[in-house]
Write a protein that holds these residues in place. Structure first.
Motif, PDB file in Angstrom:
ATOM      1  N   UNK A 153       0.832  -1.215   0.000  1.00 22.91           N
ATOM      2  CA  UNK A 153       0.000   0.000   0.000  1.00 22.91           C
ATOM      3  C   UNK A 153       0.864   1.261   0.000  1.00 22.91           C
ATOM      4  N   UNK A 154       0.387   2.296  -0.679  1.00 27.15           N
ATOM      5  CA  UNK A 154       1.057   3.589  -0.624  1.00 27.15           C
ATOM      6  C   UNK A 154       0.925   4.205   0.764  1.00 27.15           C
ATOM      7  N   UNK A 160      -4.029  -0.500   6.910  1.00 28.66           N
ATOM      8  CA  UNK A 160      -4.129  -1.245   8.167  1.00 28.66           C
ATOM      9  C   UNK A 160      -5.427  -0.901   8.882  1.00 28.66           C
ATOM     10  N   UNK A 161      -5.761   0.394   8.903  1.00 27.20           N
ATOM     11  CA  UNK A 161      -6.993   0.835   9.547  1.00 27.20           C
ATOM     12  C   UNK A 161      -8.215   0.219   8.884  1.00 27.20           C
ATOM     13  N   UNK A 199      -4.647  -3.625  -1.332  1.00 27.40           N
ATOM     14  CA  UNK A 199      -3.380  -3.159  -1.868  1.00 27.40           C
ATOM     15  C   UNK A 199      -3.593  -2.506  -3.223  1.00 27.40           C
ATOM     16  N   UNK A 200      -2.899  -1.403  -3.461  1.00 24.42           N
ATOM     17  CA  UNK A 200      -2.965  -0.761  -4.774  1.00 24.42           C
ATOM     18  C   UNK A 200      -2.265  -1.580  -5.838  1.00 24.42           C
ATOM     19  N   UNK A 201      -1.276  -2.356  -5.419  1.00 26.03           N
ATOM     20  CA  UNK A 201      -0.391  -2.983  -6.396  1.00 26.03           C
ATOM     21  C   UNK A 201      -0.660  -4.469  -6.614  1.00 26.03           C
ATOM     22  N   UNK A 202      -1.685  -5.022  -5.936  1.00 32.21           N
ATOM     23  CA  UNK A 202      -1.965  -6.445  -6.120  1.00 32.21           C
ATOM     24  C   UNK A 202      -2.485  -6.693  -7.536  1.00 32.21           C
ATOM     25  N   UNK A 226      -9.201  -4.209  -3.019  1.00 33.60           N
ATOM     26  CA  UNK A 226      -9.598  -2.840  -2.696  1.00 33.60           C
ATOM     27  C   UNK A 226      -8.489  -1.918  -3.200  1.00 33.60           C
ATOM     28  N   UNK A 227      -8.717  -1.335  -4.367  1.00 31.48           N
ATOM     29  CA  UNK A 227      -7.667  -0.587  -5.053  1.00 31.48           C
ATOM     30  C   UNK A 227      -7.349   0.713  -4.327  1.00 31.48           C
ATOM     31  N   UNK A 228      -8.410   1.430  -3.948  1.00 31.53           N
ATOM     32  CA  UNK A 228      -8.205   2.683  -3.219  1.00 31.53           C
ATOM     33  C   UNK A 228      -8.770   2.500  -1.820  1.00 31.53           C
ATOM     34  N   UNK A 229      -7.918   2.092  -0.865  1.00 34.94           N
ATOM     35  CA  UNK A 229      -8.409   1.739   0.477  1.00 34.94           C
ATOM     36  C   UNK A 229      -8.777   2.954   1.318  1.00 34.94           C
TER      37      UNK A 229
END
Length: 359
Positions: A153-154, A160-161, A199-202, A226-229
């Motif tokens: 994640x970025x 995590x939250x 994760x954005x990068x999965x 979830x691309x944009x968490x």
């Protein structure tokens, strides 16, 4: 001569006896077939009557579950498979008409397996005013695997939250596990397996399924990334299993954490259909409060402070109505989330200043 007649009579008698026995066997067989046909038809009619009654009973249970916000119910189903569509609820192999659920927002898998315990759970969806009840349906025989991809994640704190929010929000009695990677998920005879990536990068190249999971039917193994968490709005990618890997299915936005939870519980088609249902309700409710705010503006012109609150809220409603006209997109949901929060603040200001509330 007498001997000849005797043999002729004997032969004739034997033929008659054979014919009589054949007649008895044929007629007896027809009677038995008729009897089994009646029993089978009666059995089918009896089962269909049970199915109709059961569908009605399930419909009542779902109605009650939907308004019992925050309460988890576990319903033991008989030996049936439940088919859940966007607008219908049905029992597999039933010939009677399915139960209509056109106006209910239900996030669920498309099937609850034979004899599995069905779990229901509901939440309000407000933006910020109450709009809809979200009903979530799942089963103990469906396993949800949260794959800890936070390192990709970025914003690790945000990821995590969100992961902790998902764990906390999951209905009681469901099967939820956290794993380091998809390859750590071992086959354990569940009806369905659902993988949840944050994760954005999965991507599908990062997913390696165990041999046991590989052997499951493709439609029984799905994933969501979830691309944009973010709990307020974001985007998810749905995946379907193709052999031993996941392939991209559909990309969809979500608006609010409750809708994200719906995406986690549903396959892509059911998710999009139910989001369209709730966004139609949202449009109606927004129009009602938009007109209400306009009415306040025309009747409270002597109170400058109240007028200022209503002017601010009115402009936010205008932005929401414009966003709704652009369709279901991440950009539209971002605008709605931001303006809805500002309307909530203006409603709180109205309360503090003793102005009539916006909603």
């Amino acid at each position: 001569m007498r001997m000849k007649n005797f043999f002729s009579a004997s032969k004739k008698g034997a033929i008659e006896v054979q014919f009589n026995w054949m007649f008895v066997i044929i007629v007896g067989s027809l009677i038995i077939l008729f009897f089994f046909s009646v029993v089978k038809t009666t059995g089918k009619a009896s089962n269909e009557g049970i199915y109709i009654e059961l569908k009605q009973h399930l419909d009542s249970i779902l109605s009650q579950s939907q308004v019992d916000v925050g309460k988890t119910r576990t319903i033991s189903l008989p030996r049936i498979s439940l088919d859940i569509g966007c607008t219908t609820l049905d029992i597999e192999k039933a010939s009677s008409a399915p139960k209509q659920i056109v106006y209910r927002t239900i996030f669920s898998p498309d099937k609850i397996g034979d004899g599995a315990d069905m779990i229901t759970y509901s939440q309000y969806w407000d933006m910020p005013y109450p709009v809809d009840y979200f009903l979530y349906i799942t089963s103990r025989q469906i396993r949800y695997n949260i794959i800890n991809t936070i390192s990709g994640c970025d914003n690790k704190d945000s990821c995590k939250s969100l992961m902790e929010m998902i764990k906390k929000a999951f209905p009681a009695n469901t099967t939820l596990e956290t794993k380091r990677s998809a390859s750590d998920v071992a086959f354990n005879n569940y009806d369905k397996e659902r993988f949840i990536f944050i994760s954005k990068n999965a991507s599908d190249t990062d997913v390696f399924l165990t041999k046991g999971i590989e052997g499951m039917r493709d439609q029984d193994v799905t994933a969501i990334n979830i691309i944009r968490p973010d709990a307020n709005y974001g985007k998810v990618m749905f995946y379907k299993k193709k052999g031993d890997v996941f392939k991209e299915d559909k990309k969809s936005p979500y608006l609010g954490f409750q809708m994200l939870l719906g995406a986690i519980m549903s396959e892509s088609t059911l998710y999009e259909c139910n989001v369209n249902k709730t966004m139609l309700k949202f449009r109606i409710m927004s129009r009602i409060y938009y007109n209400r705010t306009a009415q306040f503006l025309s009747t409270h012109h002597t109170n400058s402070l109240c007028n200022l609150i209503y002017e601010n809220a009115y402009s936010k409603f205008s932005s929401i109505m414009k966003a709704l006209n652009t369709g279901m997109s991440l950009e539209a949901f971002e605008t709605i989330a931001e303006k809805a929060n500002e309307i909530r603040i203006q409603n709180e200001n109205a309360l503090m200043e003793s102005c009539p509330l916006i909603y």
